[in-house]
Design an enzyme around this catalytic site. Structure first.
Site, PDB file in Angstrom:
ATOM      1  N   ASP A 178      -9.247  -5.759   2.658  1.00 28.49           N
ATOM      2  CA  ASP A 178      -8.014  -6.402   2.214  1.00 28.49           C
ATOM      3  C   ASP A 178      -8.090  -7.918   2.345  1.00 28.49           C
ATOM      4  O   ASP A 178      -7.276  -8.635   1.795  1.00 28.49           O
ATOM      5  CB  ASP A 178      -6.826  -5.925   3.057  1.00 28.49           C
ATOM      6  CG  ASP A 178      -6.403  -4.518   2.682  1.00 28.49           C
ATOM      7  OD1 ASP A 178      -6.628  -4.151   1.519  1.00 28.49           O
ATOM      8  OD2 ASP A 178      -5.860  -3.811   3.545  1.00 28.49           O
ATOM      9  N   ASP A 226       0.849  -1.182   0.000  1.00 28.65           N
ATOM     10  CA  ASP A 226       0.000   0.000   0.000  1.00 28.65           C
ATOM     11  C   ASP A 226       0.885   1.232   0.000  1.00 28.65           C
ATOM     12  O   ASP A 226       1.932   1.246   0.635  1.00 28.65           O
ATOM     13  CB  ASP A 226      -0.878   0.007   1.256  1.00 28.65           C
ATOM     14  CG  ASP A 226      -2.156  -0.754   1.013  1.00 28.65           C
ATOM     15  OD1 ASP A 226      -2.635  -0.731  -0.134  1.00 28.65           O
ATOM     16  OD2 ASP A 226      -2.651  -1.381   1.958  1.00 28.65           O
ATOM     17  N   MET A 251     -13.850  21.289   2.109  1.00 24.91           N
ATOM     18  CA  MET A 251     -13.033  22.490   2.262  1.00 24.91           C
ATOM     19  C   MET A 251     -13.108  22.926   3.711  1.00 24.91           C
ATOM     20  O   MET A 251     -13.983  22.513   4.470  1.00 24.91           O
ATOM     21  CB  MET A 251     -13.506  23.605   1.332  1.00 24.91           C
ATOM     22  CG  MET A 251     -14.914  24.100   1.621  1.00 24.91           C
ATOM     23  SD  MET A 251     -15.311  25.512   0.608  1.00 24.91           S
ATOM     24  CE  MET A 251     -16.046  24.749  -0.802  1.00 24.91           C
TER      25      MET A 251
END
Lengths: 675, 569
Positions: free
Chosen positions: A515, A304, A378
């Site tokens: 995973d 990763d 934001m």
């Protein structure tokens, strides 16, 4: 945070030696011996030799000594195995202490208030238990409700407590760890005896050790060689009778045992146990020896990006103002908007602005901060009529009234993206000021580690959710061989399958539940201990320190394991040549005095030659125990370089060493008048 | 050791290296089914046997077909010998061959050994020679080549279930390779003076007035296949030392080249079919190292002459009046160097034809042909058998090398695992079992057959059992093998040496064919360099050396040391 790795035990600890000596005798049990064919045969020969000696005869003195040394050969091999196991036992004992007498508070459902107290051993898969501050978690499972800090030092050696909460990727808890604060409800996921702790204990003890595929193949080869020598030695009396030579049977026994590969046969299981032990020292638990061995064969390593190749968070690296905007103004706007931003990115903007322009902390009394949300994407600040916002490009553009913004802004954004960075646009009062370049920081030293892997013949592939442009830039900077951009769990699984179709062995590490399929599919899947229970179940190794780059060490340990076996096999076989030159002239000197020419070592007498060879054969096992435990040194290099080096040391060394060794022993034997 | 001898040996080596890619390329096309110009002959044969040529076999089916075919051949050959007295084409009036000898001979020719416990011109009728021996010379050679083809396919294929079709392989090898080469070769031999007729023996009166019966017959046709197929069974008892079998230096060279032509070529076929010719050259290089060392050792030991004669004042040095060195048992036309070369070739290649009596070589020189056989007949080896025997050693070498570089061993992208090692070990065990095990039984109960006393006698019986187990067929003359005990034991040794190696080899082929191929990386040990050649040579020498060191020490080594010290046996 400190990490306590299991203490590296002194190779020759007095107490451990005493235990191993007892263990060596106990392992004479035929049921234990039969697992090791070469040693089993040696023990049979020793038994037969003892029987013959008991009847007495012409060479009684030599017979007694030969029988004794035959037994020593077996005992030394047992001793090697016992020492290797002993090193694991010490660790197992400390683990077992956390296991005893745990009780559990079982509840009928996650939200039930009433609980009944039961023994941890009575818990079954699917039971729910409540754990409150101070409780020891009774078994492996997943947190289904609540959040708690957990002290996992018993398992990991890590002193800082960790957070465990329901949902997400930090839900797995391990039996034997202790809740420090708060309350959680855990769904037990294993039956008693199969827990993580149980597996660790049996693993370090070597109790349920299964032979690995290469070990089985090697054992077959060793059995084959033993059979060959059975025919060689078995037919020898007939061929000798042609010249009228009668060879004392005990001498034939000695010849047989010195020829069969006792050195590697005696050390084979010690090498395997020690390999697992080395892994445990790195705080990695392998669920099987097979996985460790497979690690040595890895061709492709999937990593990763975040947290493995790059530092977890991005760092602001520069301010890129639009034309007509002062860089300091941009920096100040970014600085002000990030003051309340606790993310690493925000902190790095503050730090950069301070460092560049020495901005001082303003009075925050009349500032109203706008926090980051996943919807707005934001953050910013409003004060004194001014409004500053910083955020993702499209979010800020939307704020500014849609459209694509100015061409200059687009240029800046593209410039950042091309180098693998993330652009943050800063706007003040509805006007864009410029771009902050957030950069992925590649971990220091990671490039060298990938170069090491490459020299071992392993291809590294970076997995990232970034767009291909960003991924390519980071891949180039980190020096990985390939990357998978915009990766989804399905894409990961597909990539692994694709490599495996091509015949390659794939390793990967992961922590999240998503995973798990990829971890299960990979040939070597290393789950992070901080990850989910699903990931830990799917992988075939668990890294207690949750350090993904540790795969490199795992690969090296796997290779070392094979190399130690190969090197000692070569050594063992090469030894036979010198033994022949010691024993063959000794056996036939009476009939053919000419054979003195083959007595290259100039050994004192036939009896002393046979005795020296068998003593050397037994002592070499003891001499090589440290090597078997530590493993043959592995330095990443191309295969032919490694082979040349090992052939030189263990092949040529194995050829020469016994000539010197047997000669020295012969001098001692002659000096002591033993033969 | 003279320049003339060195030149002859170099010429021979150059010819082999030149022929290897030619015969190798031809056989690669043959095994891949790309040669079809004789399809019109093939089709009726398949129809007659009821074979579907396009249907390939699993390794086990392949092995069963092979065994069935060979058992049938053995029974037919046995029967033919037992009834030859009442069959035609028997001008010399040969009687039926006794049962134990017939069994031994049948096994011997079916296993491509051609061990001859009999004298051809005094035992067999023309019909037996032609319909029995010559046929088996072809099909036993083709059997070996077929096994090699199956094993090569095992390495070359990926995730495949089949390794070929035995009937098709056998037919094609005979039709496209052996028959054309032998017809052409035999005609050349006839042209060069080798007899080919079916007439009775000629009675001649010698210069001294004595009467001599001169044996002859269809010699040329048997010569070519005997060498090309590494059979080695001579038409005459004296084998290639007989002037009718070997009339000139040119014929001798043709014989020698024919012995290695297919065996060396197969290494190249292997390289081509696995897609990397260097792999083939590496194996040939390992064989070459062992071969050249052998030739040099024989020549060196023999050229020095006999110390016992030297002590009597005999000048054995090379001179216009002496060929130089030990000339006992040699054809004077060939001398020491070429005899050394031929002895090394015939034992390296499991052929067994001889132009000099190996029994008469100096002890160390005589040890080399013996060692060539003991190493497992893998120095070029019998047609097919040499390659698959060597590949078995390659598996062992690669296994140890793989462990030492820290990877699960692999060869040509195929992982070498417990199953392959088990089968390879079984194949390697055949040699100690056949030579040491059966040899010890033979010595314990049949020592009367050994006329020589002392270590030389031991070498003789050892050589016989080695020759049988290695399917070589050459003899260390002197040993009286034609007794019921030795005929039977040697036949068992020949069967073991042939089929106890072939079956595991085919199983390896099947297991490998089913595997995926792993692409090489820098962590993979390269198997085409000098390093690998050295390792392979070392493994062959060490396995053979460790197995046979004691008996060699008691035989040729003691004899050599004693001779140097002046003791004769």
């Amino acid at each position: 945070m400190t990490v306590h790795r299991p203490r590296d035990m002194a190779l020759l600890d007095r107490a451990a030696l005493r235990d191993a000596a007892v263990g060596a005798v106990r392992k004479l049990d035929p049921r234990a011996l039969v697992r090791n064919p070469v040693m089993f045969v040696t023990a049979l020969v020793a038994l037969a030799a003892s029987g013959l000696t008991a009847r007495g005869g012409e060479h009684f003195g030599a017979m007694v000594q030969i029988s004794a040394w035959l037994w020593f050969t077996v005992l030394f091999a047992n001793f090697a195995e016992a020492i290797a196991e002993g090193r694991g036992k010490a660790q197992a004992a400390s683990l077992r202490r956390t296991k005893t007498d745990t009780t559990a508070k079982r509840v009928a459902a996650p939200d039930a208030a009433a609980f009944e107290t039961v023994a941890a051993a009575d818990l079954r898969t699917g039971d729910f238990v409540v754990c409150e501050a101070g409780d020891v978690i009774p078994g492996d499972g997943d947190v289904v409700a609540g959040i708690a800090t957990v002290d996992e030092s018993a398992i990991t050696g890590e002193s800082a407590a960790v957070i465990r909460e329901s949902g997400g990727d930090r839900s797995a808890v391990t039996g034997g760890t202790r809740v420090v604060s708060d309350r959680i409800v855990v769904r037990i996921s294993v039956d008693p005896g199969e827990s993580f702790l149980d597996r660790m204990i049996s693993l370090v003890e070597g109790a349920k050790r299964q032979k690995t595929p290469n070990e089985i193949a090697l054992t077959i080869l060793l059995v084959g060689m033993t059979l060959i020598f059975l025919f060689v030695v078995g037919s020898l009396p007939v061929f000798a009778s042609w010249s009228g030579t009668a060879i004392p049977v005990v001498f034939l026994f000695a010849l047989f045992v010195t020829l069969i590969p006792t050195t590697i046969g005696g050390l084979l299981s010690a090498i395997g146990i020690a390999g697992m032990d080395r892994l445990v020292k790195f705080n990695v638990i392998a669920k099987s020896g097979r996985a460790v061995e497979a690690a040595g064969d890895i061709d492709v390593l999937l990593l990763d990006k975040t947290g493995t190749i790059t530092l977890g968070a991005r760092q602001a690296s520069e301010f890129l103002p639009l034309p007509m905007v002062n860089e300091r103004d941009l920096a100040e706007a970014a600085f002000l908007s990030s003051l309340a931003d606790d993310t690493p990115e925000g902190k790095s903007i503050v730090a950069l602005a301070r460092g560049r322009f020495g901005l001082a902390e303003p009075d925050q009394a009349d500032m109203r901060f706008v926090a980051f949300t996943a919807q707005t994407r934001m953050s910013g600040v409003d004060f004194g009529g001014a409004s500053i916002r910083k955020g993702a490009v499209d979010a800020i553009l939307g704020l500014l009234g849609g459209g694509r913004g100015s061409r200059e802004l687009a240029n800046l954004v593209e410039r950042v993206a091309k180098t693998g960075g993330t652009p943050l646009v800063v706007a003040k009062d509805g006007r864009a000021l410029g771009v902050v370049h957030l950069k992925d920081i590649v971990k220091p030293g990671i490039r060298e580690r990938f170069a090491t892997l490459r020299s071992m013949g392993i291809k590294t592939v970076m997995i990232t959710g970034d767009n291909p442009l960003t991924a390519a830039a980071i891949a180039a900077e980190a020096g990985v061989d390939d990357f998978l951009a915009e990766a989804t769990p399905e894409a990961k699984l597909e990539l692994i399958r694709e490599y495996q179709q091509g015949g390659r062995l794939v390793a990967m590490c992961g922590d999240g539940s998503n995973d798990a399929p990829a971890l299960a599919q990979a040939d070597v899947g290393v789950a992070m201990n901080t990850g989910t229970q699903a990931a830990r179940e799917a992988g075939n190794m668990v890294d207690l320190e949750s350090d993904p780059t540790k795969l490199i060490e795992i690969v090296m340990i796997g290779k070392q394991l094979l190399m130690s076996r190969g090197a000692l096999t070569t050594f063992s076989i090469a030894n036979d040549i010198a033994k022949y030159f010691a024993i063959i002239p000794a056996l036939f000197l009476a009939s053919y005095p000419e054979l003195q020419a083959l007595n290259l070592m100039g050994l004192a007498s036939p009896q002393s030659a046979v005795l020296s060879a068998i003593i050397f054969n037994a002592l070499i096992i003891v001499a090589l125990i440290p090597l078997a435990l530590k493993g043959v040194r592995y330095r990443p290099a191309a295969a032919d370089v490694l082979l040349k080096r090992n052939l030189l040391i263990y092949g040529v060394g194995g050829l020469v060493a016994p000539f010197a060794g047997i000669k020295l022993i012969d001098m001692a034997v002659a000096a002591l008048g033993l033969a | 050791m003279d320049a003339y001898g060195i030149l002859q040996i170099l010429l021979y080596l150059a010819l082999i290296v030149a022929i290897t890619p030619l015969s190798g390329g031809y056989m690669a096309r043959l095994f891949e089914g790309r040669l079809r110009f004789l399809a019109w002959v093939e089709r009726p044969i398949y129809r007659l046997c009821g074979t579907a040529p396009e249907r390939e076999q699993h390794w086990a089916a392949y092995a069963l077909s092979l065994l069935a075919f060979n058992v049938l051949g053995m029974v037919a050959l046995y029967a033919l010998q037992r009834v030859q007295g009442i069959l035609p084409a028997n001008p010399a009036g040969m009687a039926a061959v006794p049962p134990d000898l017939a069994f031994n001979t049948a096994v011997s020719f079916v296993t491509n050994t051609n061990w001859q416990a009999y004298g051809g011109e005094t035992t067999l009728s023309y019909l037996t020679q032609m319909a029995g021996m010559t046929v088996q010379n072809f099909v036993s050679a083709a059997t070996g080549i077929a096994v090699a083809a199956a094993l090569i396919r095992g390495f070359a294929r990926k995730s495949a279930k089949t390794v070929g079709n035995f009937a098709v392989d056998l037919t094609r090898v005979v039709l496209y390779l052996l028959l054309p080469a032998c017809v052409a070769g035999a005609l050349v031999l006839v042209w060069l003076g080798v007899p080919q007729n079916l007439g009775g023996y000629t009675e001649a009166t010698t210069l001294e007035g004595a009467r001599q019966l001169i044996a002859q017959g269809p010699v040329a046709s048997q010569m070519m296949i005997k060498h090309l197929g590494t059979n080695g069974g001579g038409f005459f008892n004296a084998n290639a030392a007989h002037p009718f079998e070997n009339p000139s230096a040119t014929v001798n060279l043709i014989h020698m080249v024919a012995i290695f032509a297919i065996g060396a070529g197969l290494t190249n076929t292997f390289g081509r079919m696995v897609g990397d010719r260097r792999q083939g050259w590496a194996i040939l290089a390992a064989m070459g190292v062992l071969f050249v060392a052998g030739v040099a050792a024989i020549w060196w030991a023999d050229a020095a002459g006999n110390p016992a004669l030297a002590s009597l004042g005999v000048d054995q040095s090379l001179s216009p009046w002496h060929a130089g060195g030990n000339m006992e048992g040699k054809e004077v036309r060939f001398g020491v160097a070429v005899s050394a070369l031929f002895a090394a070739i015939t034992t390296a290649a499991s052929c067994g034809a001889v132009i000099a009596m190996h029994d008469s070589l100096m002890p160390l020189a005589g040890m080399v042909p013996l060692v060539n056989i003991l190493l497992g007949e893998v120095v070029v080896g019998g047609v097919g058998a040499g390659l698959y025997g060597m590949l078995v050693f390659v598996l062992i070498a690669v296994f140890i090398a793989g462990l030492m570089v820290g990877r699960t061993p692999e060869y040509l992208g195929k992982k070498i695992e417990a199953k392959e090692i088990k089968l390879a070990v079984i194949a390697i065990l055949v040699f100690p079992v056949g030579i040491l095990g059966l040899g010890a039984v033979g010595l314990a109960f049949g020592a009367a057959a050994i006329p020589a006393s002392g270590p030389h006698g031991l070498t003789e019986i050892l050589y016989a059992y080695a020759s049988a187990t290695g399917n070589n067929g050459s003899a260390f003359a002197g040993f009286g093998a034609n007794t019921p005990l030795h005929n039977t034991l040697l036949a068992v040794a020949m069967l073991l040496g042939r089929f106890a190696v072939i079956v595991p080899t085919l199983a390896i082929a099947g297991s490998l064919a089913a595997k995926k191929t792993v692409p090489p990386s820098s962590g993979t040990f390269p198997t085409h360099g000098r390093m690998f050649v050295a390792l392979l040579v070392a493994v062959v020498v060490v396995v053979g050396g460790l197995t046979f060191f004691p008996v060699l020490a008691l035989g040729p080594v003691v004899e050599h040391l004693a001779l140097a010290a002046g003791t004769l046996y």
